[in-house]
Design an enzyme around this catalytic site. Structure first.
Site, PDB file in Angstrom:
ATOM      1  N   ARG A 152       0.841  -1.207   0.000  1.00 31.24           N
ATOM      2  CA  ARG A 152       0.000   0.000   0.000  1.00 31.24           C
ATOM      3  C   ARG A 152       0.877   1.257   0.000  1.00 31.24           C
ATOM      4  O   ARG A 152       0.578   2.248   0.652  1.00 31.24           O
ATOM      5  CB  ARG A 152      -0.956   0.020   1.198  1.00 31.24           C
ATOM      6  CG  ARG A 152      -1.854  -1.185   1.310  1.00 31.24           C
ATOM      7  CD  ARG A 152      -2.775  -1.337   0.105  1.00 31.24           C
ATOM      8  NE  ARG A 152      -3.512  -2.589   0.203  1.00 31.24           N
ATOM      9  CZ  ARG A 152      -3.091  -3.746  -0.302  1.00 31.24           C
ATOM     10  NH1 ARG A 152      -1.948  -3.795  -0.976  1.00 31.24           N
ATOM     11  NH2 ARG A 152      -3.795  -4.835  -0.175  1.00 31.24           N
ATOM     12  N   SER A 176     -11.054  -0.573   3.543  1.00 36.96           N
ATOM     13  CA  SER A 176     -10.121  -0.885   4.634  1.00 36.96           C
ATOM     14  C   SER A 176      -9.467   0.397   5.141  1.00 36.96           C
ATOM     15  O   SER A 176      -8.807   1.099   4.369  1.00 36.96           O
ATOM     16  CB  SER A 176      -9.054  -1.858   4.149  1.00 36.96           C
ATOM     17  OG  SER A 176      -9.635  -3.069   3.721  1.00 36.96           O
ATOM     18  N   GLU A 183      -4.373   2.990   6.174  1.00 35.21           N
ATOM     19  CA  GLU A 183      -4.217   2.752   4.746  1.00 35.21           C
ATOM     20  C   GLU A 183      -4.681   3.970   3.965  1.00 35.21           C
ATOM     21  O   GLU A 183      -4.159   4.296   2.903  1.00 35.21           O
ATOM     22  CB  GLU A 183      -5.001   1.516   4.315  1.00 35.21           C
ATOM     23  CG  GLU A 183      -4.864   1.189   2.839  1.00 35.21           C
ATOM     24  CD  GLU A 183      -5.505  -0.124   2.457  1.00 35.21           C
ATOM     25  OE1 GLU A 183      -6.077  -0.193   1.348  1.00 35.21           O
ATOM     26  OE2 GLU A 183      -5.448  -1.075   3.239  1.00 35.21           O
TER      27      GLU A 183
END
Length: 340
Positions: free
Chosen positions: A166, A240, A336
């Site tokens: 990420r 998320s 994230e």
């Protein structure tokens, strides 16, 4: 004509999937690349800027005292085909899921596991988005980006992007310096390597009564995601919220001794990736709600806005969760999404 499209004091509630209220001092939508070139050369807006895609990977915690440029240029096409692969090109303003479905319709494999991820194509390499054992970097070929300082177009190949979990150069050294214009992916048109080992894909394929293919895997992923993740149109969220933390194998073994049911995956090089959702649920946060800021009742990794939560309230909840996980497991959680 362009001047009339510079909006002032605009509500951003409809431009972020959390559906939180925040305002932009100035707002401009770039329908074409020429629009983008025009706006970045306006002396009046040489200061603070933010590039906006689908608004799916951010939490607005305050008003934005500058210019927001929404990237809306769209087009996708097959660049060229070889014996073993096909190179496709897609503009940054295309919706990610619609692009993935288009590649599948063309019989092209490689992105099927990334179905139903919210957002636009331009932010996919920034986050190196991933799901079900696949990441953008796996099929990424190169991208074209505009240097906001020089006004020049530059090419970034995979090795230039510093892809990580990420993570990419565009979240680090290149942050706020470049605007991604279009992205090129190298996809297969024959002999697809299918990835069904991660998550519940195999079980879902069995339930569906279908053999693995790029089409059936995409359907399975959509079914799984829809069953666990709320639709942002109905319930504000950004998917998320936290990354899955990576710890040393020694730290993992220590945790496993105390929590035998802990969910984790090998990360290579002496490291293990922990399931952040499991940690959050184990710590008692699943379904927690304070006002309209909450943890989703079906997936603890997702923070949600039940209607009127502010970005600050959601951020405060996230901070509490991080502190709780640190106390309970001695593990650091990282967001994230981008906090703005």
């Amino acid at each position: 004509m362009n001047e009339k499209r510079i909006l002032k004091d605009l509500s951003l509630k409809g431009f972020n999937t959390f559906g939180v209220e925040a305002r932009a001092k100035y707002f401009f939508e770039a329908i074409t690349v020429d629009d983008l070139l025009w706006i970045i050369h306006q002396e009046e807006f040489k200061g603070k800027k933010m590039i906006l895609g689908g608004g799916s990977n951010m939490l607005l915690t305050q008003d934005f005292d500058g210019l927001i440029i929404k990237i809306s240029f769209k087009e996708k096409w097959i660049e060229k085909s070889h014996d073993d692969y096909t190179l496709v090109s897609v503009m940054a303003g295309e919706n990610w899921h619609q692009f993935v479905q288009w590649t599948i319709e063309q019989g092209l494999g490689g992105l099927e596991n990334l179905s139903l991820i919210p957002g636009n194509v331009g932010t996919a390499p920034v986050q190196n988005i991933g799901a079900y054992g696949v990441e953008v970097k796996d099929t990424f070929h190169h991208l074209e980006a505009l240097n906001m300082e020089t006004g020049e177009f530059e090419i970034f190949r995979a090795e230039d992007c510093n892809f990580g979990y990420r993570q990419s150069y565009f979240k680090e050294g290149g942050k706020n310096k470049y605007i991604i214009i279009r992205v090129f992916f190298c996809l297969t048109h024959t002999n697809h390597v299918l990835n069904t080992k991660y998550g519940a894909i195999e079980a879902e394929l069995e339930r569906m009564g279908e053999e693995p293919s790029i089409q059936s895997i995409s359907k399975a992923v959509c079914n799984i995601r829809s069953s666990k993740l709320p639709d942002p149109v109905l319930l504000g969220n950004s998917g998320s919220f936290f990354k899955n933390p990576v710890v040393t194998n020694a730290a993992y073994e220590k945790l496993k001794a105390e929590f035998p049911d802990i969910v984790a995956y090998p990360a290579g090089n002496g490291y293990t990736k922990l399931a952040a959702g499991w940690l959050i649920e184990k710590a008692g946060w699943k379904g927690f709600r304070r006002g309209d800021a909450a943890v989703h009742e079906k997936q603890a990794l997702v923070l949600v806005n039940h209607g009127k939560a502010s970005g600050k309230e959601i951020e405060a909840l996230a901070t509490e969760i991080k502190e709780s996980i640190k106390r309970t497991f001695a593990v650091n959680l990282e967001e994230e999404i981008n906090l703005i």
